[in-house]
Design a protein around this motif. Sequence first.
Motif, mmCIF file in Angstrom:
data_model
loop_
_atom_site.group_PDB
_atom_site.id
_atom_site.type_symbol
_atom_site.label_atom_id
_atom_site.label_comp_id
_atom_site.label_asym_id
_atom_site.label_seq_id
_atom_site.Cartn_x
_atom_site.Cartn_y
_atom_site.Cartn_z
ATOM 1 N N THR A 262 -4.433 11.385 -6.674
ATOM 2 C CA THR A 262 -4.879 11.178 -5.780
ATOM 3 C C THR A 262 -5.924 10.352 -6.453
ATOM 4 O OG1 THR A 262 -3.835 13.636 -4.743
ATOM 5 C CG2 THR A 262 -6.061 13.288 -4.031
ATOM 6 N N ASP B 134 -9.686 9.988 -1.994
ATOM 7 C CA ASP B 134 -9.759 11.366 -1.367
ATOM 8 C C ASP B 134 -7.858 10.857 -0.633
ATOM 9 O OD1 ASP B 134 -8.530 14.050 -1.567
ATOM 10 O OD2 ASP B 134 -9.714 13.764 0.484
ATOM 11 N N GLU C 81 1.927 12.842 -7.978
ATOM 12 C CA GLU C 81 1.012 12.652 -7.114
ATOM 13 C C GLU C 81 -0.022 12.227 -7.288
ATOM 14 O OE1 GLU C 81 -0.902 15.961 -4.365
ATOM 15 O OE2 GLU C 81 1.079 16.543 -4.154
ATOM 16 N N GLU D 254 -10.400 12.575 -9.441
ATOM 17 C CA GLU D 254 -8.913 11.878 -9.927
ATOM 18 C C GLU D 254 -7.949 13.022 -9.777
ATOM 19 O OE1 GLU D 254 -8.986 7.485 -10.766
ATOM 20 O OE2 GLU D 254 -10.222 8.876 -12.105
ATOM 21 N N THR E 236 -3.990 10.295 -1.075
ATOM 22 C CA THR E 236 -2.728 10.509 -2.379
ATOM 23 C C THR E 236 -1.426 9.758 -2.426
ATOM 24 O OG1 THR E 236 -3.732 12.000 -2.054
ATOM 25 C CG2 THR E 236 -1.404 12.425 -1.990
ATOM 26 N N THR E 237 -1.043 8.946 -2.979
ATOM 27 C CA THR E 237 0.111 8.730 -2.932
ATOM 28 C C THR E 237 1.250 8.706 -3.735
ATOM 29 O OG1 THR E 237 -0.941 7.116 -5.379
ATOM 30 C CG2 THR E 237 -1.350 6.180 -3.094
ATOM 31 N N TYR E 238 2.738 8.956 -3.911
ATOM 32 C CA TYR E 238 3.519 9.464 -4.614
ATOM 33 C C TYR E 238 4.185 7.709 -4.875
ATOM 34 C CZ TYR E 238 1.988 12.999 -1.016
ATOM 35 O OH TYR E 238 1.241 13.798 -0.835
#
Length: 194
Positions: free
Chosen positions: A142, A146, A140, A126, A148-150
């Motif tokens: 992850t 895999d 960011e 992670e 990914t969020t913001y």
Amino acid sequence: GEIAGVMKSRMNRFLFGQRRRLALIVAALVLSGCGVPEIQALRLGDAPWQNGETSVYRITDIDGNFAGRQQFTIDEADTRTGEPGWMIVRTTEAQGDQEEAAVAVTARGFVPRDASLVRTTAGGVERVTTTYESGQVDMELTTTEDVTTYQRVRIPSDARDRRTVGMLLRTLPLEAGYAAHLNRYLPVADLLDR
């Protein structure tokens, strides 16, 4: 004799009342000196560490058995904004998992600018990348899958990254009566506390 007994009883009650009042007065005077200290502005001094300093700590489980280790490494490094600063890296290895948190802070005031977290477990890796800018934090994240969020959050502009606080405590002034608030933020959990 009966009058003397009544007088003696009244005198004992009077003395008991006086002792009780005296005890309350003494307690009030003592406790008045134990009030809450006046909160002052946060004053962090110069870095007490040397470039390349490393500290290693032993992690134990609830029974006192060895469970892993944690290491802090502090190196001089300019921040992404070009300011002189420090890179504080905390590496934790415990019970098969590894986590490395690196936080870039300014040399003056130890204000966080960037941070990264890499956590490796049996389930995968992670990552969290964090950018601090004037009370705004951009993350960011992850996952092990895999994905990914913001995320963007607002925090007090004087908040310090919680993972660096142990080292920053070394920079506080050692003087009687000094008390200050320190806002701490933990990006991974979006946790702000004082």
